[in-house]
Design an enzyme around this catalytic site. Structure first.
Site, short mmCIF file in Angstrom:
data_model
loop_
_atom_site.label_atom_id
_atom_site.label_comp_id
_atom_site.label_asym_id
_atom_site.label_seq_id
_atom_site.Cartn_x
_atom_site.Cartn_y
_atom_site.Cartn_z
N LYS A 103 -14.87 -12.95 19.67
CA LYS A 103 -13.72 -12.69 20.53
C LYS A 103 -14.10 -12.12 21.90
CE LYS A 103 -9.89 -13.75 18.20
NZ LYS A 103 -8.79 -14.58 18.76
N SER A 128 -17.85 -15.71 11.94
CA SER A 128 -17.10 -15.34 13.14
C SER A 128 -16.80 -13.86 13.30
CB SER A 128 -15.78 -16.12 13.18
OG SER A 128 -15.01 -15.83 12.03
#
Length: 502
Positions: free
Chosen positions: A52, A302
């Protein structure tokens, strides 16, 4: 915006001012087991333990001086919040993060450590976004979207660029987790622009699959109650631009179960000695699910923002996710020697759980778990029971059996009339139970209550009520007013076998 511009944006991205180029590591033991190559893209090694940071910084670094001077704001309780906070620190601007009041302290502390101001508001994300817009209206902050923004998408797309640079020529497919779709859109645009022969698959939990449903429907759909377990991808509706790109460029979407996700968390740990969050393991779970011998897959790990208390649930689910445990209900005669005979029939198989309770003078129900090497052994076990004259039911995939009944086996009730049994997801916040009881208690008798939390943002509850048929419309309306997600489990076979009224 055209795709060629996306390619240009990805290639000229500024993410490396703050992000790092993460390694692509092979999970060697897992590769050997499946006869293929699993390459793990280690985005858990970013400064905020998630990809992110790429999209947040790429967006913020391209804001005008006037926009930055206003300060930036986002609404998030997870990785996006930390990405915005660290990016703001790097750029020397004020950041305000709006979070639900239920956000765990580990996450608020991480955001505060980057110097961001936190506004805690509301119990739900809808409440949080209302406060976000109020803050923007009052202070004029610049909003940083979590996924549905071209600059955010381009920042996430740099993950795809790195994968192609690192993997070499023999890459068959890339697996990408999907929440709102920013990472999947960015990676798919880049990979398909550079090497269309490589497949790109999005991955979603089977109970939080807004992108998959939307693509199949040909329009953006909204989920009423997406699952909270993989909270990093818990999104009700895909973005406008991310939907367009995923619809056009993804080769498909693979849906995975909670058990499969938990097994993948274990696989990542065994390969790297790192514990990733549930959303972070989705890609590997999907790659395992469709793996073919001799092929090479890249799976994006992730995120690693795992709450420690969630590990207990992950461990419990892993055995089923790896198809190494089978759970059965078996009815045996209630007579001397029947118990011993059943154990003898099982032989040397490893028993993982065994619950027995006297039922009546004719028979008893057994709840038994056994280790198996593969799913085909469950079929063999069922045949073994049938051939021996036992009535058996395979409960391995029954969520009520796994989450509640196995902890509650204690016998049937007698004389409880008009019983309804419901499963609920309670928000983990002070007053949640009292809110429930205020509406229900005193109107309908509670005949059964079992609560179990597995480290997510909600607890699972199994509850029995005595409700006359003529009151059931009013009862359902009361449950709807409470606002907790619920399902009717009155006909669930596990409940009827072990706890139902006689």
């Amino acid at each position: 915006m055209s795709e060629i511009n996306y390619l240009q944006k990805i290639l000229t991205s500024t993410v490396y001012d703050v992000a790092v180029e993460t390694p692509l590591e092979e999970a060697k033991q897992l590769s050997k087991k499946f006869g293929c190559r699993f390459l793990l893209k280690r985005e858990d090694l970013q400064p905020v333990h998630s990809f992110k940071i790429r999209g947040a910084y790429n967006k913020m670094s391209q804001l005008s001086p006037e926009e930055l001077a206003k300060g930036v704001i986002c609404a998030s309780a997870g990785n996006h919040a930390q990405g915005v906070a660290l990016s703001a620190q790097k750029l020397g601007v004020k950041a305000t993060i709006v979070m639900p009041v239920t956000t765990p302290e580990i996450k608020t502390s991480a955001v505060k450590s980057y110097g961001a101001e936190i506004v805690l508001h509301g119990d739900s994300y809808s409440d949080t976004y209302e406060e976000l817009h109020r803050q923007i209206d009052e202070h004029g902050y610049t909003y940083i979207a979590p996924f549905d923004d071209p600059d955010v998408i381009a920042g996430q797309g740099t993950v795809g660029k790195e994968i192609l640079n690192q993997a070499g020529r023999k890459l068959n497919a890339v697996f990408v987790p999907i929440g709102g779709g920013g990472l999947a859109a960015g990676v798919a645009v880049y990979v398909k622009s550079v090497n269309p022969a490589i497949k790109v698959f999005g991955v979603e939990p089977d109970d939080s699959d807004c992108m998959d449903r939307s693509i199949k429907a040909g329009e953006r759909l909204t989920l009423a109650n997406p699952s909270l377990f993989a909270d990093g991808v818990c999104v009700k509706e895909p973005g406008v631009e991310t939907f367009r790109l995923c619809q056009k460029y993804l080769d498909g979407i693979v849906r995975v179960s909670t058990s499969e996700t938990c097994a993948a968390i274990k696989d990542v740990f065994e390969a790297t000695r790192a514990i990733c969050e549930p959303a972070g393991a989705l890609a590997l779970a999907a790659a395992k699910k469709v793996a073919k011998e001799g092929e090479t897959y890249a799976a994006i790990i992730s995120g690693a923002n795992m709450n420690f208390d969630r590990i207990r649930f992950v461990s419990e689910e892993t055995e089923i996710g790896e198809a190494r445990e089978a759970i059965f209900e078996v009815r045996i005669p209630e007579k001397p020697g029947a118990f011993k005979g059943f154990i003898e029939m099982i032989g040397k198989r490893s028993i993982t759980e065994f619950n027995y309770r006297y039922s009546d003078s004719d028979h008893a129900h057994i709840f038994v778990g056994m280790s198996v090497k593969n799913p085909s052994e469950r079929v063999e076990l069922k045949k073994l029971f049938d051939d021996a004259g036992y009535r058996a039911t395979d409960l391995t995939e029954d969520s009520i059996a796994k989450e509640h009944i196995r902890h509650m086996v204690g016998g049937h009730t007698h004389g409880v009339e008009d019983e309804l049994v419901m499963s609920f997801e309670f928000p983990e916040k002070p007053g949640a139970l009292m809110n429930f009881l205020t509406v229900i208690a005193g109107r309908w008798n509670i005949s059964l209550f079992h609560y179990r939390n597995h480290g997510a943002d909600h607890g699972r509850v199994l509850c029995g009520f005595q409700v006359k048929k003529e009151d059931r419309g009013e009862f359902t309306a009361a449950l709807d007013r409470i606002g907790y997600q619920y399902s009717d489990e009155t006909l669930n076979p596990a409940y009827r076998y072990f706890l139902g009224n006689r």
